[in-house]
Scaffold this active site. Sequence first.
Site, PDB file in Angstrom:
ATOM      1  N   LYS A   1      48.713   4.551   0.280  1.00 43.05           N
ATOM      2  CA  LYS A   1      48.226   5.361  -0.837  1.00 43.05           C
ATOM      3  C   LYS A   1      48.067   4.569  -2.159  1.00 43.05           C
ATOM      4  O   LYS A   1      47.070   3.890  -2.311  1.00 43.05           O
ATOM      5  CB  LYS A   1      49.075   6.611  -0.976  1.00 43.05           C
ATOM      6  CG  LYS A   1      48.950   7.466   0.306  1.00 43.05           C
ATOM      7  CD  LYS A   1      49.376   8.913   0.186  1.00 43.05           C
ATOM      8  CE  LYS A   1      48.873   9.725   1.359  1.00 43.05           C
ATOM      9  NZ  LYS A   1      49.817   9.979   2.434  1.00 43.05           N
TER      10      LYS A   1
ATOM     11  N   ASP B   1      59.797   5.525   4.744  1.00 42.27           N
ATOM     12  CA  ASP B   1      58.349   5.701   4.653  1.00 42.27           C
ATOM     13  C   ASP B   1      58.028   6.115   3.223  1.00 42.27           C
ATOM     14  O   ASP B   1      58.166   7.279   2.844  1.00 42.27           O
ATOM     15  CB  ASP B   1      57.873   6.754   5.654  1.00 42.27           C
ATOM     16  CG  ASP B   1      56.353   6.932   5.604  1.00 42.27           C
ATOM     17  OD1 ASP B   1      55.722   6.409   4.670  1.00 42.27           O
ATOM     18  OD2 ASP B   1      55.806   7.604   6.505  1.00 42.27           O
TER      19      ASP B   1
ATOM     20  N   TYR C   1      56.173  13.538   7.555  1.00 45.00           N
ATOM     21  CA  TYR C   1      54.950  13.048   8.191  1.00 45.00           C
ATOM     22  C   TYR C   1      54.899  11.533   8.027  1.00 45.00           C
ATOM     23  O   TYR C   1      55.185  11.007   6.953  1.00 45.00           O
ATOM     24  CB  TYR C   1      53.722  13.686   7.523  1.00 45.00           C
ATOM     25  CG  TYR C   1      52.395  13.209   8.076  1.00 45.00           C
ATOM     26  CD1 TYR C   1      52.002  13.512   9.372  1.00 45.00           C
ATOM     27  CD2 TYR C   1      51.520  12.454   7.284  1.00 45.00           C
ATOM     28  CE1 TYR C   1      50.784  13.082   9.874  1.00 45.00           C
ATOM     29  CE2 TYR C   1      50.290  12.030   7.770  1.00 45.00           C
ATOM     30  CZ  TYR C   1      49.922  12.339   9.071  1.00 45.00           C
ATOM     31  OH  TYR C   1      48.712  11.914   9.560  1.00 45.00           O
TER      32      TYR C   1
HETATM   33  C1  LIG Z   1      49.802   9.821   3.958  1.00 47.63           C
HETATM   34  C2  LIG Z   1      51.054   9.435   4.648  1.00 47.63           C
HETATM   35  C3  LIG Z   1      51.046   8.661   5.830  1.00 47.63           C
HETATM   36  C4  LIG Z   1      49.778   8.307   6.546  1.00 47.63           C
HETATM   37  O1  LIG Z   1      48.954   7.482   5.808  1.00 47.63           O
HETATM   38  P1  LIG Z   1      47.389   7.409   6.189  1.00 47.63           P
HETATM   39  O2  LIG Z   1      46.866   6.357   5.261  1.00 47.63           O
HETATM   40  O3  LIG Z   1      46.834   8.769   5.943  1.00 47.63           O
HETATM   41  O4  LIG Z   1      47.311   7.013   7.612  1.00 47.63           O
HETATM   42  C5  LIG Z   1      52.248   8.238   6.349  1.00 47.63           C
HETATM   43  N1  LIG Z   1      53.413   8.568   5.756  1.00 47.63           N
HETATM   44  C6  LIG Z   1      53.462   9.320   4.639  1.00 47.63           C
HETATM   45  C7  LIG Z   1      54.782   9.631   4.028  1.00 47.63           C
HETATM   46  C8  LIG Z   1      52.289   9.791   4.065  1.00 47.63           C
HETATM   47  O5  LIG Z   1      52.349  10.564   2.982  1.00 47.63           O
END
Ligand SMILES: *Cc1c(COP(=O)(O)O)cnc(C)c1O
Length: 426
Positions: A266, A238, A143
Amino acid sequence: MTSNNDILFARAQKSTPGGVNSPVRAFRSVGGTPRFITRAEGPYFWDADDRRYIDYIGSWGPAIVGHAHPDVVKAVQDAAVRGLSFGAPTEGEIQMAELICQLVPSIEQVRLVSSGTEAAMSALRLARGATGRDKIIKFEGCYHGHADSLLVKAGSGLLTFGNPTSAGVPEDFAKHTLVLDYNNPQQLVDTFKEIGDQIACVIVEPVAGNMNLLPATPEFLQTMRRVCTQYGAVLIFDEVMSGFRVALGGAQSIYDIQPDLTVLGKVIGGGLPVAAFGGHPDLMQHLAPLGGVYQAGTLSGNPVTVAAGLATLKLIQAPGFYTSLTAQTTKLVTGFTEAARAANIAFSANSVGGMFGIYFAAEKPLSYTEMMKCDTAKFNTFFHAMLDADVYLAPSAFEAGFVSAQHSDDVINATIAAATAAFAKL
Ligand SMILES: *Cc1c(COP(=O)(O)O)cnc(C)c1O
């Protein structure tokens, strides 16, 4: 008996679709009423009935130093009195950028944004702008936020481009995204042999945390690094979830691989909205105002959110922080595993740094396909038994769990005791 959570959930559903502002909070996959949280401290939060839970979500990662850490709260308060937002640069943004560059090996320049979605979307645009190519590769189960190009699942054949996973995403966007299997280096090599010169970037969670926890094999990431270099594609890690979570230098420091761009979020906001993307200046120079790739944000680098981030990043640099976080997380998954074995349940668990996965499967899953075979019915029963025992796990079999520096031995032992009773009921 109607609880305050039930009352609030009924009310929330009238003014907000599904009663929540982010889907997984709605408990749809586990059933039942979501808890409405009133306050949090250390490893705990309290719901609208004033019931206290041991929290293993930590706001999906950010609460790594524990909820409402006094240093973070103070930093936010001090910043707030000085003004909430200026729309002009501040020194705090420089400090934040310098700190990220110092801590993450591959980042020499960074741009701050407000969400992981925004950071991943911008990194993608930068990769496309810098290479002049449109096509991207992502992996099933990873994701990267909800930008159009990334809400895509695999097409029917190896070289068929993807299908949207959300209504509202035009086929015309999805057709530029190729979705491959996680931890399948050979497929990646074969794909690059066919169309490598059309690929702008490969984006990956080096330790995947959005299909439960699934670490990449070193070979998978090494192969990715090699083919991206060979074909001039941008490698994007990511690390929104894994950054400052699995280790101080992120997953890239564990695997010893330098991506071209890194996406963060995060933890770096410590609970307030901060995210970032960064890499080598040769790439970053393509961004406006220097280059032709446009990217902007009214609240980017906001002084209050950056203050929370800086305070958090300071705390996690304490000597032994990750050794201890890793040890506590290991204790937790070992305890879960032993309790399940005693109850004769097909179960396994894994952890990397302060992130863990629990699987209702006899062996740790190594791929997305194996992950999808985990027993979700058993997970749901376990989830509710734990919730009844005041332990709050992620409300889905396909989400990772998070431990904070405030999860002491007592907290971990209480969790394992609850799990022992929960397994016995399965
Ligand atoms: C949480 C997450 C996102 C999205 O971040 P948001 O602040 O919720 O938009 C993107 N990539 C990864 C790997 C994530 O865990």
